[in-house]
Enzyme design. Structure first.
Site: not given
Lengths: 251, 198
Positions: A11, A130
């Site tokens: 990330d 997600d």
């Protein structure tokens, strides 16, 4: 026989690697290019870079980072974050990205999946989803889990596949950051339902979790971040353990 | 020096980055006038084989490529372009290697595209695979495959069915996997190609 893949996820925010616990508290874990190179040396099968703030801040993607990674790293990598149109993807392809990952942009404009698959081939198009449980249902969430949609997760993934997604990256927001294991029940349910590769994400805390996700869900790949970044799990040891458990991995 | 056939189909950056890491010199070929001055050639390519063939035809390079008498390496779709025909868009290809490119879908139950690391079986020993063990893993990502052929298949891989992971006919070689993305083993293949006798 094709192997199960181990994928460290980096990330990235402001050019640095970070990992949020449930995407909130960010800790700095280093230079993404150097980390990527280290992972390739350790035996990672693939890498994913996600600009976790890109969607929220409408920030354009990290072309220079992609080029730097492509120059130094000899395994495939996917780049996600802030890809909203064909031109964004085209720039990243030409900078050396093997795949792009789209999430919110695909929900807002599902036709984008078709356009990307037609232009670059479906192997280039990863649709990241997600998901979070809402009572009995699993709903797609956006913006790092901040925004719920009305889309039912399994139905949306099927639609993404039909539109031309080459791969699904499914992150359970209920498990992400908890280190309590992958959401193997949901992953198996989704995996049985699609005929494109599935990357499991969210919840990896120890090596047993990787054995469990492959044995219980049969996902094609498992993705994790912090357990790798902070050296809690070493990839060579993980792969040897998977092999000892009769899971086909590249060593 | 390697001439890269640059006809606008896919990710050349990763290939050139790999060659630079290996310190293998290369140049770009866009049209027939650029073809001289190289001792070997690479045809890269990702995406739709029919669309790639269309782009390659537009460069005017196809007749020139057919007549090359120096080593040529097609990678992924670049390899498929060497075959006669692809089920992808029912496309006529260069026909340099008289075999066909077929769709996995409908022929296997496994997931398509075939994505990830798979191990190869070396069917014929050639210098391209010098130093590469039988069973070595390479990175594949493709929905169409080149049929196994006892005459032209150099290495095979299995994905429910056996298909050509590498082919050869004379000076023309092709690999279905991505050597530029296959770790050290892939770089080894590129190095071997740069050393093939001309």
């Amino acid at each position: 026989m094709v192997c199960k893949r181990i994928i460290p996820c980096l990330d990235v925010k402001d050019g640095r690697t970070v990992k949020g616990v449930n995407f909130v508290d960010l800790r700095d874990a280093g230079d993404p290019v150097e980390l990527a190179w280290q992972y390739s040396r350790q035996g990672a099968d693939e890498l994913v870079f996600l600009d976790i703030t890109a969607t929220h801040e409408r920030r354009k993607t990290m072309v220079e980072l992609v080029k730097a990674v492509a120059r130094q790293v000899n395994i495939p990598f996917t780049i996600g974050g802030g890809i909203n149109e064909l031109a964004d993807a085209d720039i990243l392809l030409n900078a050396g990205a093997d795949k792009i990952s789209i999430n919110s942009a695909a929900v807002r404009n599902p036709e984008l999946i078709n356009q990307l698959a037609d232009a670059f081939g479906k192997q280039f198009v990863v649709v990241a989803v997600d998901t979070k449980a809402a009572g009995e249902r699993n709903l797609v969430h956006l913006n790092g889990g901040r925004v719920a949609t009305h889309l039912e997760t399994a139905a949306w993934i099927k639609e993404a596949e039909e539109r031309g997604a080459g791969e699904i990256l499914l992150t359970s927001m209920d498990h992400d950051g908890t280190k309590s294991g992958f959401d193997n029940v949901l992953l198996k349910q989704i995996n049985d339902h699609i005929s494109i590769p599935l990357i499991a994400s969210g919840g990896a805390g120890n090596t047993q979790h990787f054995i469990d996700v492959f044995q219980q869900s049969d996902a094609d790949a498992a993705l994790a971040a912090s357990v790798f970044h902070y050296g809690e799990i070493l990839i060579p040891e993980l792969k040897q353990l998977l092999k000892n458990n009769h899971i086909n991995v590249r060593i | 020096m390697i001439g890269i056939i640059n006809y606008g189909a896919g990710n050349i950056f990763s290939l050139t980055a790999a060659l630079e890491r290996l310190k293998i010199p290369y140049g770009m070929i866009h049209s027939p006038e650029d073809i001289d001055g190289y001792d070997r050639y690479i045809i890269p390519g990702v995406g739709h084989a029919g669309a790639a063939m269309h782009k390659l035809n537009e460069t005017g390079l196809v007749p020139v490529i057919r007549n090359l008498t120096k080593p040529v390496l097609g990678i992924c779709v670049g390899m498929q372009l060497l075959t006669s025909f692809s089920e992808e868009g029912n496309s006529q290809l260069t026909g340099i290697v008289p075999i066909n490119t077929l769709h996995f879908s409908g022929k296997i139950k496994l997931k398509v595209p075939h994505t990830g690391w798979n191990n190869i079986t070396i069917e014929k020993r050639t210098s391209l695979f010098d130093g590469i063990d039988d069973g070595t893993y390479f990175y594949f990502v493709h929905s169409y495959f080149i049929e196994f052929n006892p005459e032209f298949t150099l290495a095979s891989a299995g994905y429910e069915i056996r298909f050509s992971a590498a082919i050869q006919k004379g000076f023309f070689y092709g690999v279905q996997f991505h050597p530029e993305k296959s770790g050290e083993a892939g770089e080894h293949i590129l190095k071997n190609f740069s050393l093939l006798a001309t």
